[in-house]
Design an enzyme around this catalytic site. Structure first.
Site, mmCIF file in Angstrom:
data_model
loop_
_atom_site.group_PDB
_atom_site.id
_atom_site.type_symbol
_atom_site.label_atom_id
_atom_site.label_comp_id
_atom_site.label_asym_id
_atom_site.label_seq_id
_atom_site.Cartn_x
_atom_site.Cartn_y
_atom_site.Cartn_z
ATOM 1 N N GLN A 161 -15.954 -14.268 -27.809
ATOM 2 C CA GLN A 161 -15.210 -14.927 -28.890
ATOM 3 C C GLN A 161 -16.110 -15.123 -30.103
ATOM 4 O O GLN A 161 -17.197 -15.674 -30.004
ATOM 5 C CB GLN A 161 -14.663 -16.280 -28.390
ATOM 6 C CG GLN A 161 -13.805 -17.015 -29.403
ATOM 7 C CD GLN A 161 -12.500 -16.280 -29.724
ATOM 8 O OE1 GLN A 161 -11.838 -15.750 -28.836
ATOM 9 N NE2 GLN A 161 -12.133 -16.242 -31.000
ATOM 10 N N ASP A 167 -11.793 -5.482 -27.689
ATOM 11 C CA ASP A 167 -11.559 -5.873 -29.085
ATOM 12 C C ASP A 167 -11.604 -4.646 -30.003
ATOM 13 O O ASP A 167 -11.095 -4.687 -31.120
ATOM 14 C CB ASP A 167 -12.654 -6.862 -29.547
ATOM 15 C CG ASP A 167 -12.184 -8.309 -29.508
ATOM 16 O OD1 ASP A 167 -10.962 -8.539 -29.572
ATOM 17 O OD2 ASP A 167 -13.051 -9.203 -29.434
ATOM 18 N N LYS A 222 -5.834 -16.796 -24.610
ATOM 19 C CA LYS A 222 -6.014 -15.429 -24.095
ATOM 20 C C LYS A 222 -6.052 -15.454 -22.569
ATOM 21 O O LYS A 222 -5.434 -14.609 -21.903
ATOM 22 C CB LYS A 222 -7.316 -14.820 -24.663
ATOM 23 C CG LYS A 222 -7.195 -14.493 -26.144
ATOM 24 C CD LYS A 222 -8.535 -14.214 -26.822
ATOM 25 C CE LYS A 222 -8.343 -14.057 -28.333
ATOM 26 N NZ LYS A 222 -9.581 -13.906 -29.096
#
Ligand code: NAD
Length: 301
Positions: free
Chosen positions: A100, A123, A56
């Protein structure tokens, strides 16, 4: 001999085209003295999580998004993670925050998601953003299902009036995928069935589908006998299975590719299908977050 040709969708190519458009958006932001920033927080020693986060960050660098990366001791108390989130919520250079998952067992994942400022929740997992998605007014669509939607669009797969079967009901893939497919909006308007681990006869459901989206985390769960002729098959699954090679494993999807390809009209491979789209849509959400927070209009792809 069958003359059938099946289109194998290239997620890297579709992702690259979207990234090129995002680069134009980033130019517009830069002209207004704004550089989009994404902060990633890793609180785990898990190798796969480390790999995902570094992919990412690398993708951010490629398109001109500022990457900020923080690694926290997995043994540290929850407050250490919450303090970091609070700090990032306040940081004007950070437009998107991604913690994460999974976080360590002693931390409640929901407390983490609730702590992130919903305006920076790239997200799309904060309850406010989940609610907005369900209400048809999404701020950030979760990256993987949004990526699937973009893949379908790129392949000119019509969803309106079609029967879609989503295999899996997780918060990060199955549920938001189904929500996107039922919205009265482009890329939606599908009659959608959600299957899960308690579904009685999965094949009976998939055999009725025009579009099958497999997100169960079960290696090769959907095989050719479960795919109707000409259906579109999107494989979200990424599963490590033992293999006789240097690494000792290989990645397989939730679809048995070879047999499903015999039946499908369009299919995605693993790797190289949905995976690259997930990262691309994270960049998309970060650009959108910067645009909204800094009040600079961009033309998102
Ligand atoms: P999860 O374990 O949270 O959820 C799996 C879901 O599948 C559950 O809702 C469960 O009810 C359902 N399920 C399990 N076995 C089933 C069966 N036999 N029949 C029908 N349904 C069944 O997993 P997840 O986080 O949603 O991820 C699913 C898969 O997608 C995993 O392989 C994961 O690695 C992969 N994934 C890929 C990406 C990507 O970018 N490509 C992103 C996220 C997840």
């Amino acid at each position: 001999m069958s003359q059938k040709t099946t289109e194998v969708l290239d997620g890297n190519a579709v992702g690259d085209a979207i990234k090129a458009d995002l680069a134009d958006c980033i130019d517009t932001l830069t002209d207004a003295d704004v550089t989009p920033g994404l902060a990633t927080v890793l609180m785990s020693d898990d190798g796969a999580s480390e790999t995902y986060v570094s992919m990412k960050q690398k993708a951010c660098e490629e398109v001109g998004i500022n990457g900020f990366h923080y690694e926290l001791d997995p043994e540290a108390p929850a407050e250490v993670l919450f303090d970091k989130i609070d700090e990032l919520n306040e940081d004007p250079d950070v437009h998107g925050i991604l913690v994460q998952m999974p976080v360590p067992d002693h931390i409640d994942k929901r407390d983490v998601l609730n702590r992130i400022n919903p305006d920076k929740d790239v997200d799309g997992f904060h309850p406010e953003n989940v609610g907005r998605l369900v209400a048809g007014n999404a701020r950030f669509k979760p990256c993987t299902p949004h990526g699937v939607q973009k893949l379908l669009e790129a392949a000119n797969v019509e969803t309106e009036g079609k029967d879609a079967v989503v295999v899996g009901r997780s918060e990060i893939v199955g549920k938001p995928m189904a929500n996107l497919l039922i919205q009265k909006a482009p890329g939606g308007n599908a009659t959608t069935t959600v299957c899960h681990s308690r579904t009685d006869d999965l094949a009976e459901k998939t055999l009725d589908a025009d579009i099958i989206i497999a997100a169960a985390g079960v290696p090769e769960l959907v095989d050719g006998s479960m795919v109707p002729e000409g259906a579109t098959v999107i494989d979200v699954g990424v599963n490590r299975v033992e293999a006789d090679n240097e690494k000792g494993y290989e990645l397989v999807g939730d679809v048995e590719f070879e047999s499903a390809k015999e039946k499908a009209g369009i299919i995605t491979p693993v790797p190289g299908g949905v995976g690259p789209m997930t990262i691309t849509m994270l960049l998309y959400n970060t650009v959108k977050a910067a645009s909204l927070q800094e009040d600079v209009e961009v033309e998102l792809p």
